[in-house]
Enzyme design. Structure first.
Site, PDB file in Angstrom:
ATOM      1  N   SER A 192      70.568  15.535  36.046  1.00 19.52           N
ATOM      2  CA  SER A 192      70.925  14.441  36.955  1.00 19.52           C
ATOM      3  C   SER A 192      71.657  14.866  38.216  1.00 19.52           C
ATOM      4  O   SER A 192      71.950  14.020  39.074  1.00 19.52           O
ATOM      5  CB  SER A 192      71.770  13.396  36.216  1.00 19.52           C
ATOM      6  OG  SER A 192      70.948  12.613  35.374  1.00 19.52           O
ATOM      7  N   LYS A 250      70.214  13.724  41.449  1.00 21.87           N
ATOM      8  CA  LYS A 250      70.554  12.457  42.106  1.00 21.87           C
ATOM      9  C   LYS A 250      71.433  12.655  43.353  1.00 21.87           C
ATOM     10  O   LYS A 250      71.612  11.711  44.132  1.00 21.87           O
ATOM     11  CB  LYS A 250      71.236  11.527  41.106  1.00 21.87           C
ATOM     12  CG  LYS A 250      70.325  11.105  39.951  1.00 21.87           C
ATOM     13  CD  LYS A 250      71.026  10.141  39.000  1.00 21.87           C
ATOM     14  CE  LYS A 250      70.083   9.611  37.930  1.00 21.87           C
ATOM     15  NZ  LYS A 250      69.941  10.495  36.774  1.00 21.87           N
ATOM     16  N   SER A 271      74.882   7.280  36.702  1.00 18.55           N
ATOM     17  CA  SER A 271      73.713   8.166  36.576  1.00 18.55           C
ATOM     18  C   SER A 271      72.503   7.452  35.989  1.00 18.55           C
ATOM     19  O   SER A 271      71.758   8.001  35.167  1.00 18.55           O
ATOM     20  CB  SER A 271      74.052   9.394  35.724  1.00 18.55           C
ATOM     21  OG  SER A 271      73.152  10.441  35.972  1.00 18.55           O
ATOM     22  N   LYS A 290      78.873  15.360  40.921  1.00 19.32           N
ATOM     23  CA  LYS A 290      77.868  14.797  40.009  1.00 19.32           C
ATOM     24  C   LYS A 290      77.685  15.663  38.769  1.00 19.32           C
ATOM     25  O   LYS A 290      77.706  16.892  38.844  1.00 19.32           O
ATOM     26  CB  LYS A 290      76.524  14.664  40.744  1.00 19.32           C
ATOM     27  CG  LYS A 290      75.448  13.921  39.966  1.00 19.32           C
ATOM     28  CD  LYS A 290      75.743  12.432  39.925  1.00 19.32           C
ATOM     29  CE  LYS A 290      74.793  11.700  38.999  1.00 19.32           C
ATOM     30  NZ  LYS A 290      75.082  11.956  37.562  1.00 19.32           N
TER      31      LYS A 290
END
Length: 418
Positions: free
Chosen positions: A63, A66, A121, A228
């Site tokens: 993720s 992202k 997320s 993140k």
């Protein structure tokens, strides 16, 4: 006696050598012990590398993908625009795992979808954003890959906007650090990823509305300010984190870490960067980097923010090269103060660290166009002469004719009277 003296001397030498060796070992700096397969630590202001482990090994980003999705949404979208979820939300091959359970037809503001993307997320939010920005998923993925190339992340290839496991969806610790650095320099993006929790507005009841940031370091350390997390079975634990302390900002990347030690490993990397490196200003704001010619006048090209250099303690500063690239293609006739006329690239041994705009130090106006009257002067003079002399000539001729005629009449009358 000689034997005892020699024995004591030998013992003394052994102790001295051992003490010296121990002292030398004590001065050795211990590098961070990172359990992940790939790691990278970068100084945000200078762009210089402070630590790396397998920096160019292709790894799944999970993720942390992202980061790019969010950056494109902010760069290309309108945060206050309403986004309508499509029927793609029902495709369980594209949308699964962490979700906020978007249903086809549900409307959310883009700014709320970004909170779901970057904090919670949510994979369905990633797909919804991709279809809004790129019109469809393939086009958005192309945009992701193009933006990666622009940033310099040449070993990165995205296959989807969420980071779910897919063949060929890879990055490197180095590339991800470059992407994160560019993303964080966008103030809107930075505000999102430093947010711990945020409620979003939903049109239906009994749906998740409280988005909570998954980055545990953000909750543990007040100096940490993003970015993140990521996890899939294939990628394992992934983390990109930012920390700001004493005017310095570092961004760290760890990919494919086996467990929760990823957080302590990241903190060790940060500690290493802050304690073993120092940052100085190579060129302060307002420095003249180059010149340009405007109307045959030299114009100073200056930077509006400093150029930084990061140096390891007790080592000589690296040599940075500055390469100026003009943005104009034809001769300059006028400029405004603060107008960007070129870019300066900051390089270390051929590696691009930074690109800064070079702006004009003052204004120069275009030359005033003067009317060339001298070529018309003879004509003007001729017209004036003709306008004055010709009537005088005509009047004089008529006057002369009149006088002659008058004289003739007088002569005839005089002859008649005789």
């Amino acid at each position: 006696m000689k034997f005892i003296t020699a024995f004591l001397l030998a013992i003394f030498m052994m102790v001295s050598v051992t003490s010296t060796a121990f002292a030398e070992d004590a001065t050795l700096v211990k590098l961070p012990q990172v359990h992940g397969e790939g790691a990278y630590l970068i100084d945000v202001k200078s762009g210089q590398t402070l630590f790396m482990k397998n920096p160019d090994k292709p790894l799944a980003p999970a993720s942390t993908t992202k980061i790019m999705t969010g950056l494109l949404a902010i760069e290309r979208g309108n945060l206050n625009e309403t986004v309508t979820a499509s029927t793609t939300m029902l495709n369980n091959k594209l949308v699964y795992g962490t979700q906020i359970y978007l249903a086809p037809g549900e409307k959310l503001l883009l700014k709320d979808l970004l909170y779901a993307l970057l904090l919670n997320s949510a994979n369905d939010a990633a797909v919804d954003i991709a279809e809004y920005i790129g019109s469809d998923l393939p086009n958005f993925v192309d945009m992701m890959n193009q933006r990666a190339l622009e940033i310099g992340a040449t070993e990165t290839h995205f296959q989807n906007p969420s980071g779910l496991t897919e063949s060929g969806h890879v990055t490197t610790a180095h590339d991800l650090a470059l992407i994160a650095r560019v993303a964080y320099q966008n103030p809107v993006f930075a505000q999102y990823v430093r947010t711990k929790s945020q409620a979003i507005s939903r049109s239906k009841a009994d749906l998740p509305i409280q988005m909570v940031n998954e980055n545990k370091l953000l909750w543990r350390d007040s100096a940490v300010d993003g970015i993140k997390t990521g996890y899939t079975a294939a990628a394992q634990n992934c983390l990109v984190a930012s920390v700001t302390k004493d005017g310095r900002q570092l961004i760290g990347v760890i990919l494919k870490s086996p467990g929760r030690e990823i957080y302590t490993d990241m903190q060790d990397m940060f500690e290493y960067g802050f304690t073993q490196y120092k940052q100085t200003i190579l060129k302060p704001t307002g420095s003249v980097i180059s010149t340009a010619m405007v109307n045959n006048e030299p114009m100073n090209l200056i930077i509006d923010r400093p150029i930084y250099i990061t140096t390891k303690l007790n080592e000589q500063s690296p040599t940075l090269d500055l390469r100026v690239i003009p943005t104009y293609t034809s001769a300059l006739t006028s400029v405004e103060e603060g107008q960007v006329l070129a870019n300066v690239e900051v390089l270390n041994k051929g590696t691009l660290l930074n690109t800064l705009p070079l702006k004009s130090s003052r204004s120069i106006s275009a030359p005033t166009k003067q009317v060339k009257t001298h070529s018309y002067l003879p004509w003007v003079i001729g017209i004036i002469i003709m306008g004055i002399i010709l009537p005088l000539f005509i009047w004089n001729k008529r006057y002369s004719d009149f006088q002659r005629c008058k004289q003739r009449r007088f002569t005839r009358r005089r002859e008649s009277s005789n």
